[in-house]
Design a protein around this motif. Sequence first.
Motif, PDB file in Angstrom:
ATOM      1  N   MET A   1     -33.513  73.424 164.322  1.00  0.00           N
ATOM      2  CA  MET A   1     -32.780  72.688 163.296  1.00  0.00           C
ATOM      3  C   MET A   1     -33.124  73.272 161.935  1.00  0.00           C
ATOM      4  SD  MET A   1     -32.994  68.704 162.124  1.00  0.00           S
ATOM      5  CE  MET A   1     -32.551  68.077 163.703  1.00  0.00           C
ATOM      6  N   ARG A   2     -32.110  73.296 161.091  1.00  0.00           N
ATOM      7  CA  ARG A   2     -32.293  73.870 159.766  1.00  0.00           C
ATOM      8  C   ARG A   2     -31.804  72.864 158.726  1.00  0.00           C
ATOM      9  NH1 ARG A   2     -29.672  77.365 155.927  1.00  0.00           N
ATOM     10  NH2 ARG A   2     -31.068  79.034 155.275  1.00  0.00           N
ATOM     11  N   LEU A   3     -32.663  72.545 157.770  1.00  0.00           N
ATOM     12  CA  LEU A   3     -32.299  71.666 156.674  1.00  0.00           C
ATOM     13  C   LEU A   3     -32.315  72.495 155.400  1.00  0.00           C
ATOM     14  CD1 LEU A   3     -34.188  69.933 158.758  1.00  0.00           C
ATOM     15  CD2 LEU A   3     -33.925  68.197 157.007  1.00  0.00           C
ATOM     16  N   GLU A   4     -31.239  72.415 154.657  1.00  0.00           N
ATOM     17  CA  GLU A   4     -31.172  73.153 153.399  1.00  0.00           C
ATOM     18  C   GLU A   4     -31.194  72.161 152.239  1.00  0.00           C
ATOM     19  OE1 GLU A   4     -28.452  76.469 151.090  1.00  0.00           O
ATOM     20  OE2 GLU A   4     -27.856  75.761 153.057  1.00  0.00           O
ATOM     21  N   PHE A   5     -32.168  72.315 151.373  1.00  0.00           N
ATOM     22  CA  PHE A   5     -32.302  71.465 150.196  1.00  0.00           C
ATOM     23  C   PHE A   5     -31.524  72.131 149.071  1.00  0.00           C
ATOM     24  CE2 PHE A   5     -35.832  70.786 152.952  1.00  0.00           C
ATOM     25  CZ  PHE A   5     -36.050  69.420 152.920  1.00  0.00           C
ATOM     26  N   LEU A   6     -30.374  71.584 148.754  1.00  0.00           N
ATOM     27  CA  LEU A   6     -29.535  72.197 147.729  1.00  0.00           C
ATOM     28  C   LEU A   6     -30.133  71.943 146.355  1.00  0.00           C
ATOM     29  CD1 LEU A   6     -26.009  71.251 149.101  1.00  0.00           C
ATOM     30  CD2 LEU A   6     -27.395  73.288 149.569  1.00  0.00           C
ATOM     31  N   GLU A   7     -30.122  72.969 145.517  1.00  0.00           N
ATOM     32  CA  GLU A   7     -30.684  72.827 144.173  1.00  0.00           C
ATOM     33  C   GLU A   7     -29.994  71.663 143.453  1.00  0.00           C
ATOM     34  OE1 GLU A   7     -30.590  76.401 141.914  1.00  0.00           O
ATOM     35  OE2 GLU A   7     -31.441  75.457 140.138  1.00  0.00           O
ATOM     36  N   ASN A   8     -30.771  70.745 142.950  1.00  0.00           N
ATOM     37  CA  ASN A   8     -30.278  69.570 142.209  1.00  0.00           C
ATOM     38  C   ASN A   8     -29.314  68.710 143.029  1.00  0.00           C
ATOM     39  OD1 ASN A   8     -31.693  70.655 140.016  1.00  0.00           O
ATOM     40  ND2 ASN A   8     -29.901  71.760 139.324  1.00  0.00           N
ATOM     41  N   GLY A   9     -29.463  68.758 144.355  1.00  0.00           N
ATOM     42  CA  GLY A   9     -28.524  68.024 145.182  1.00  0.00           C
ATOM     43  C   GLY A   9     -29.100  67.574 146.504  1.00  0.00           C
ATOM     44  N   PRO A  10     -28.206  67.310 147.443  1.00  0.00           N
ATOM     45  CA  PRO A  10     -28.602  66.710 148.719  1.00  0.00           C
ATOM     46  C   PRO A  10     -29.215  67.696 149.715  1.00  0.00           C
ATOM     47  CG  PRO A  10     -26.264  67.153 148.737  1.00  0.00           C
ATOM     48  CD  PRO A  10     -26.757  67.532 147.367  1.00  0.00           C
ATOM     49  N   ILE A  11     -29.503  67.184 150.889  1.00  0.00           N
ATOM     50  CA  ILE A  11     -29.989  67.990 152.009  1.00  0.00           C
ATOM     51  C   ILE A  11     -28.803  68.231 152.929  1.00  0.00           C
ATOM     52  CG2 ILE A  11     -31.540  68.050 153.998  1.00  0.00           C
ATOM     53  CD1 ILE A  11     -33.246  65.922 152.440  1.00  0.00           C
ATOM     54  N   ARG A  12     -28.559  69.489 153.233  1.00  0.00           N
ATOM     55  CA  ARG A  12     -27.442  69.832 154.123  1.00  0.00           C
ATOM     56  C   ARG A  12     -27.984  70.142 155.513  1.00  0.00           C
ATOM     57  NH1 ARG A  12     -23.561  74.259 152.088  1.00  0.00           N
ATOM     58  NH2 ARG A  12     -25.420  75.516 152.135  1.00  0.00           N
ATOM     59  N   LEU A  13     -27.379  69.507 156.513  1.00  0.00           N
ATOM     60  CA  LEU A  13     -27.707  69.787 157.906  1.00  0.00           C
ATOM     61  C   LEU A  13     -26.474  70.345 158.581  1.00  0.00           C
ATOM     62  CD1 LEU A  13     -29.417  66.820 157.435  1.00  0.00           C
ATOM     63  CD2 LEU A  13     -30.172  67.597 159.628  1.00  0.00           C
ATOM     64  N   GLU A  14     -26.644  71.473 159.236  1.00  0.00           N
ATOM     65  CA  GLU A  14     -25.536  72.094 159.963  1.00  0.00           C
ATOM     66  C   GLU A  14     -25.635  71.667 161.422  1.00  0.00           C
ATOM     67  OE1 GLU A  14     -23.160  74.153 158.701  1.00  0.00           O
ATOM     68  OE2 GLU A  14     -23.990  74.246 156.673  1.00  0.00           O
ATOM     69  N   GLY A  15     -24.522  71.414 162.025  1.00  0.00           N
ATOM     70  CA  GLY A  15     -24.512  71.022 163.423  1.00  0.00           C
ATOM     71  C   GLY A  15     -23.111  70.662 163.837  1.00  0.00           C
ATOM     72  N   ALA A  16     -22.977  70.055 164.956  1.00  0.00           N
ATOM     73  CA  ALA A  16     -21.668  69.639 165.426  1.00  0.00           C
ATOM     74  C   ALA A  16     -21.679  68.168 165.808  1.00  0.00           C
ATOM     75  CB  ALA A  16     -21.256  70.471 166.629  1.00  0.00           C
ATOM     76  N   ARG A  17     -22.851  67.679 166.187  1.00  0.00           N
ATOM     77  CA  ARG A  17     -22.940  66.305 166.659  1.00  0.00           C
ATOM     78  C   ARG A  17     -24.258  65.716 166.156  1.00  0.00           C
ATOM     79  NH1 ARG A  17     -20.751  63.371 171.062  1.00  0.00           N
ATOM     80  NH2 ARG A  17     -22.276  62.031 172.067  1.00  0.00           N
ATOM     81  N   PHE A  18     -24.163  64.626 165.441  1.00  0.00           N
ATOM     82  CA  PHE A  18     -25.341  63.965 164.887  1.00  0.00           C
ATOM     83  C   PHE A  18     -25.397  62.536 165.406  1.00  0.00           C
ATOM     84  CE2 PHE A  18     -23.849  67.104 161.848  1.00  0.00           C
ATOM     85  CZ  PHE A  18     -25.007  67.795 161.531  1.00  0.00           C
ATOM     86  N   ARG A  19     -26.567  62.108 165.812  1.00  0.00           N
ATOM     87  CA  ARG A  19     -26.748  60.719 166.231  1.00  0.00           C
ATOM     88  C   ARG A  19     -27.624  60.052 165.169  1.00  0.00           C
ATOM     89  NH1 ARG A  19     -26.181  58.558 171.182  1.00  0.00           N
ATOM     90  NH2 ARG A  19     -26.218  60.645 172.075  1.00  0.00           N
ATOM     91  N   ILE A  20     -27.101  59.025 164.541  1.00  0.00           N
ATOM     92  CA  ILE A  20     -27.798  58.354 163.449  1.00  0.00           C
ATOM     93  C   ILE A  20     -28.073  56.910 163.822  1.00  0.00           C
ATOM     94  CG2 ILE A  20     -27.621  57.612 161.051  1.00  0.00           C
ATOM     95  CD1 ILE A  20     -25.985  60.037 160.485  1.00  0.00           C
ATOM     96  N   ARG A  21     -29.321  56.483 163.663  1.00  0.00           N
ATOM     97  CA  ARG A  21     -29.690  55.087 163.901  1.00  0.00           C
ATOM     98  C   ARG A  21     -30.177  54.490 162.597  1.00  0.00           C
ATOM     99  NH1 ARG A  21     -32.926  57.286 167.983  1.00  0.00           N
ATOM    100  NH2 ARG A  21     -31.648  57.667 169.793  1.00  0.00           N
ATOM    101  N   LEU A  22     -29.543  53.401 162.191  1.00  0.00           N
ATOM    102  CA  LEU A  22     -29.941  52.680 160.990  1.00  0.00           C
ATOM    103  C   LEU A  22     -30.088  51.222 161.386  1.00  0.00           C
ATOM    104  CD1 LEU A  22     -27.481  54.252 158.397  1.00  0.00           C
ATOM    105  CD2 LEU A  22     -29.932  54.673 158.587  1.00  0.00           C
ATOM    106  N   GLY A  23     -31.320  50.746 161.415  1.00  0.00           N
ATOM    107  CA  GLY A  23     -31.550  49.379 161.870  1.00  0.00           C
ATOM    108  C   GLY A  23     -31.081  49.229 163.303  1.00  0.00           C
ATOM    109  N   GLU A  24     -30.210  48.274 163.537  1.00  0.00           N
ATOM    110  CA  GLU A  24     -29.688  48.022 164.878  1.00  0.00           C
ATOM    111  C   GLU A  24     -28.479  48.899 165.195  1.00  0.00           C
ATOM    112  OE1 GLU A  24     -30.965  45.542 167.076  1.00  0.00           O
ATOM    113  OE2 GLU A  24     -32.604  45.595 165.614  1.00  0.00           O
TER     114      GLU A  24
END
Length: 69
Positions: A1-24
């Motif tokens: 996995m590669r995370l790119e910290f953009l200068e003065n900005g967000p973190i970019r993640l490259e991929g095709a499928r992301f599974r995100i869990r927030l609380g329930e």
Amino acid sequence: MRLEFLENGPIRLEGARFRIRLGEKEEVLEKPRIFLCRCGGSANKPFCDGTHKRIGFQAEGGVLEVEGD
Ligand code: FES
């Protein structure tokens, strides 16, 4: 996995499928890339909504590569 910290900005993640869990809540996103907020100002956390530009967030760019699985 590669995370790119953009200068003065967000973190970019490259991929095709992301599974995100927030609380329930769990969500699967089918996207080529996502942008995660690191300025703390987004109204759509954990995603970047562009607020970093308005608040003048400043941070160096960089890359974090995670090896293994
Ligand atoms: S990094 Fe873009 S809104 Fe926080």
